[in-house]
Design a protein around this motif. Sequence first.
Motif, PDB file in Angstrom:
ATOM      1  N   VAL A   1       8.987  12.167   4.717  1.00 25.13           N
ATOM      2  CA  VAL A   1       7.568  11.945   4.956  1.00 25.13           C
ATOM      3  C   VAL A   1       7.207  10.530   4.532  1.00 25.13           C
ATOM      4  CG1 VAL A   1       5.238  12.643   4.342  1.00 25.13           C
ATOM      5  CG2 VAL A   1       7.036  14.377   4.628  1.00 25.13           C
ATOM      6  N   GLN A   2       6.539   9.830   5.419  1.00 23.53           N
ATOM      7  CA  GLN A   2       6.059   8.493   5.079  1.00 23.53           C
ATOM      8  C   GLN A   2       4.540   8.538   4.938  1.00 23.53           C
ATOM      9  OE1 GLN A   2       7.603   5.820   8.086  1.00 23.53           O
ATOM     10  NE2 GLN A   2       9.403   5.401   6.836  1.00 23.53           N
ATOM     11  N   LEU A   3       4.057   7.941   3.855  1.00 21.91           N
ATOM     12  CA  LEU A   3       2.631   7.929   3.569  1.00 21.91           C
ATOM     13  C   LEU A   3       2.126   6.499   3.525  1.00 21.91           C
ATOM     14  CD1 LEU A   3       2.619  10.524   0.650  1.00 21.91           C
ATOM     15  CD2 LEU A   3       2.108  10.963   3.047  1.00 21.91           C
ATOM     16  N   GLN A   4       0.925   6.298   4.024  1.00 18.29           N
ATOM     17  CA  GLN A   4       0.310   4.980   4.032  1.00 18.29           C
ATOM     18  C   GLN A   4      -1.088   5.095   3.448  1.00 18.29           C
ATOM     19  OE1 GLN A   4       1.706   2.034   5.317  1.00 18.29           O
ATOM     20  NE2 GLN A   4      -0.087   0.903   4.600  1.00 18.29           N
ATOM     21  N   ALA A   5      -1.270   4.510   2.267  1.00 19.11           N
ATOM     22  CA  ALA A   5      -2.586   4.514   1.631  1.00 19.11           C
ATOM     23  C   ALA A   5      -3.353   3.261   2.027  1.00 19.11           C
ATOM     24  CB  ALA A   5      -2.439   4.582   0.116  1.00 19.11           C
ATOM     25  N   SER A   6      -4.643   3.410   2.236  1.00 17.96           N
ATOM     26  CA  SER A   6      -5.479   2.270   2.606  1.00 17.96           C
ATOM     27  C   SER A   6      -6.910   2.521   2.155  1.00 17.96           C
ATOM     28  CB  SER A   6      -5.432   2.055   4.126  1.00 17.96           C
ATOM     29  OG  SER A   6      -5.946   3.183   4.803  1.00 17.96           O
ATOM     30  N   GLY A   7      -7.741   1.488   2.284  1.00 20.76           N
ATOM     31  CA  GLY A   7      -9.157   1.620   1.983  1.00 20.76           C
ATOM     32  C   GLY A   7      -9.595   1.028   0.666  1.00 20.76           C
ATOM     33  N   GLY A   8      -8.653   0.529  -0.122  1.00 20.57           N
ATOM     34  CA  GLY A   8      -9.020  -0.071  -1.388  1.00 20.57           C
ATOM     35  C   GLY A   8      -9.770  -1.383  -1.198  1.00 20.57           C
ATOM     36  N   GLY A   9     -10.304  -1.878  -2.287  1.00 18.33           N
ATOM     37  CA  GLY A   9     -11.030  -3.139  -2.232  1.00 18.33           C
ATOM     38  C   GLY A   9     -11.833  -3.375  -3.487  1.00 18.33           C
ATOM     39  N   LEU A  10     -12.725  -4.329  -3.412  1.00 20.57           N
ATOM     40  CA  LEU A  10     -13.607  -4.681  -4.524  1.00 20.57           C
ATOM     41  C   LEU A  10     -14.963  -4.017  -4.298  1.00 20.57           C
ATOM     42  CD1 LEU A  10     -14.243  -6.383  -7.059  1.00 20.57           C
ATOM     43  CD2 LEU A  10     -14.887  -8.242  -5.503  1.00 20.57           C
ATOM     44  N   VAL A  11     -15.446  -3.327  -5.325  1.00 18.16           N
ATOM     45  CA  VAL A  11     -16.729  -2.645  -5.217  1.00 18.16           C
ATOM     46  C   VAL A  11     -17.469  -2.785  -6.541  1.00 18.16           C
ATOM     47  CG1 VAL A  11     -15.673  -0.433  -5.871  1.00 18.16           C
ATOM     48  CG2 VAL A  11     -17.845  -0.451  -4.606  1.00 18.16           C
ATOM     49  N   GLN A  12     -18.770  -2.857  -6.470  1.00 13.92           N
ATOM     50  CA  GLN A  12     -19.570  -2.945  -7.690  1.00 13.92           C
ATOM     51  C   GLN A  12     -19.702  -1.586  -8.349  1.00 13.92           C
ATOM     52  OE1 GLN A  12     -23.317  -4.782  -6.598  1.00 13.92           O
ATOM     53  NE2 GLN A  12     -22.544  -6.820  -7.129  1.00 13.92           N
ATOM     54  N   ALA A  13     -19.864  -1.607  -9.640  1.00 15.30           N
ATOM     55  CA  ALA A  13     -20.083  -0.365 -10.372  1.00 15.30           C
ATOM     56  C   ALA A  13     -21.268   0.387  -9.783  1.00 15.30           C
ATOM     57  CB  ALA A  13     -20.318  -0.667 -11.852  1.00 15.30           C
ATOM     58  N   GLY A  14     -21.088   1.698  -9.628  1.00 16.63           N
ATOM     59  CA  GLY A  14     -22.113   2.527  -9.021  1.00 16.63           C
ATOM     60  C   GLY A  14     -21.974   2.668  -7.526  1.00 16.63           C
ATOM     61  N   GLY A  15     -21.094   1.894  -6.942  1.00 15.33           N
ATOM     62  CA  GLY A  15     -20.897   1.925  -5.504  1.00 15.33           C
ATOM     63  C   GLY A  15     -19.909   2.985  -5.066  1.00 15.33           C
ATOM     64  N   SER A  16     -19.550   2.927  -3.785  1.00 15.39           N
ATOM     65  CA  SER A  16     -18.669   3.921  -3.179  1.00 15.39           C
ATOM     66  C   SER A  16     -17.556   3.265  -2.389  1.00 15.39           C
ATOM     67  CB  SER A  16     -19.479   4.841  -2.255  1.00 15.39           C
ATOM     68  OG  SER A  16     -20.466   5.556  -2.956  1.00 15.39           O
ATOM     69  N   LEU A  17     -16.496   4.030  -2.217  1.00 15.12           N
ATOM     70  CA  LEU A  17     -15.341   3.562  -1.466  1.00 15.12           C
ATOM     71  C   LEU A  17     -14.628   4.808  -0.957  1.00 15.12           C
ATOM     72  CD1 LEU A  17     -14.317   0.593  -1.136  1.00 15.12           C
ATOM     73  CD2 LEU A  17     -12.683   1.070  -2.954  1.00 15.12           C
ATOM     74  N   ARG A  18     -14.011   4.724   0.203  1.00 12.05           N
ATOM     75  CA  ARG A  18     -13.215   5.843   0.699  1.00 12.05           C
ATOM     76  C   ARG A  18     -11.784   5.389   0.950  1.00 12.05           C
ATOM     77  NH1 ARG A  18     -13.853   9.598   6.115  1.00 12.05           N
ATOM     78  NH2 ARG A  18     -12.939   7.740   7.103  1.00 12.05           N
ATOM     79  N   LEU A  19     -10.879   6.066   0.293  1.00 14.41           N
ATOM     80  CA  LEU A  19      -9.459   5.809   0.485  1.00 14.41           C
ATOM     81  C   LEU A  19      -8.894   6.793   1.496  1.00 14.41           C
ATOM     82  CD1 LEU A  19      -8.345   5.327  -3.234  1.00 14.41           C
ATOM     83  CD2 LEU A  19      -9.399   3.675  -1.679  1.00 14.41           C
ATOM     84  N   SER A  20      -7.894   6.338   2.230  1.00 15.95           N
ATOM     85  CA  SER A  20      -7.227   7.192   3.199  1.00 15.95           C
ATOM     86  C   SER A  20      -5.732   7.222   2.919  1.00 15.95           C
ATOM     87  CB  SER A  20      -7.454   6.687   4.628  1.00 15.95           C
ATOM     88  OG  SER A  20      -8.818   6.697   4.967  1.00 15.95           O
ATOM     89  N   CYS A  21      -5.131   8.356   3.206  1.00 13.52           N
ATOM     90  CA  CYS A  21      -3.685   8.514   3.086  1.00 13.52           C
ATOM     91  C   CYS A  21      -3.204   9.128   4.381  1.00 13.52           C
ATOM     92  CB  CYS A  21      -3.343   9.396   1.896  1.00 13.52           C
ATOM     93  SG  CYS A  21      -1.579   9.775   1.732  1.00 13.52           S
ATOM     94  N   ALA A  22      -2.536   8.335   5.188  1.00 15.20           N
ATOM     95  CA  ALA A  22      -2.066   8.794   6.495  1.00 15.20           C
ATOM     96  C   ALA A  22      -0.576   9.078   6.444  1.00 15.20           C
ATOM     97  CB  ALA A  22      -2.363   7.732   7.548  1.00 15.20           C
ATOM     98  N   SER A  23      -0.187  10.139   7.129  1.00 13.53           N
ATOM     99  CA  SER A  23       1.216  10.529   7.186  1.00 13.53           C
ATOM    100  C   SER A  23       1.738  10.420   8.602  1.00 13.53           C
ATOM    101  CB  SER A  23       1.390  11.968   6.688  1.00 13.53           C
ATOM    102  OG  SER A  23       2.698  12.426   6.943  1.00 13.53           O
ATOM    103  N   SER A  24       2.975   9.997   8.714  1.00 14.19           N
ATOM    104  CA  SER A  24       3.588   9.884  10.033  1.00 14.19           C
ATOM    105  C   SER A  24       4.414  11.112  10.395  1.00 14.19           C
ATOM    106  CB  SER A  24       4.483   8.639  10.080  1.00 14.19           C
ATOM    107  OG  SER A  24       5.501   8.724   9.082  1.00 14.19           O
ATOM    108  N   GLY A  25       4.516  12.041   9.447  1.00 11.28           N
ATOM    109  CA  GLY A  25       5.337  13.210   9.692  1.00 11.28           C
ATOM    110  C   GLY A  25       4.657  14.248  10.549  1.00 11.28           C
ATOM    111  N   ARG A  26       5.431  15.084  11.188  1.00  7.91           N
ATOM    112  CA  ARG A  26       4.889  16.141  12.033  1.00  7.91           C
ATOM    113  C   ARG A  26       4.480  17.372  11.246  1.00  7.91           C
ATOM    114  NH1 ARG A  26       9.408  17.372  16.236  1.00  7.91           N
ATOM    115  NH2 ARG A  26      10.640  17.262  14.330  1.00  7.91           N
ATOM    116  N   THR A  27       4.888  17.447   9.975  1.00  6.31           N
ATOM    117  CA  THR A  27       4.628  18.651   9.185  1.00  6.31           C
ATOM    118  C   THR A  27       3.522  18.440   8.172  1.00  6.31           C
ATOM    119  OG1 THR A  27       6.343  17.999   7.607  1.00  6.31           O
ATOM    120  CG2 THR A  27       6.991  19.428   9.439  1.00  6.31           C
ATOM    121  N   PHE A  28       2.561  17.595   8.505  1.00  6.94           N
ATOM    122  CA  PHE A  28       1.521  17.221   7.539  1.00  6.94           C
ATOM    123  C   PHE A  28       0.775  18.426   7.008  1.00  6.94           C
ATOM    124  CE2 PHE A  28      -1.190  14.365   5.413  1.00  6.94           C
ATOM    125  CZ  PHE A  28      -2.485  14.848   5.500  1.00  6.94           C
TER     126      PHE A  28
END
Length: 125
Positions: A1-28
Amino acid sequence: VQLQASGGGLVQAGGSLRLSCASSGRTFSGLSIGWFRQTPGNEREFVAGVRRHGETPRYADSVRGRFTISRDNAKNTVYLQLNEVKPEDTAIYYCAASESLIWSAVSAPTSYSSWGQGTQVTVSS
């Protein structure tokens, strides 16, 4: 299984962010997924985990009520929504997968066999 995390960055305290973890496998849909984070000189810390179909997610006490883990099996993706972030949330965030996770061990890094490359989250005060 290969995983790819994304969505990180710089955010101010109190703010929001959404991270994603995508898989290339067929058995997710057969994978339990965990999010962990790590800061320099420290061990990898459990953040949240979700079972195969999204039921009964588990959270670390430090993020419960602020972070939400969810998954979309049709898109082979797990999300981690970060709300009301704090400077102490600054870390590299990793997603990990297990085909045979024992739920009582969801917070143990050794329970997972596949890891993504990590995405940096930086919270400014």
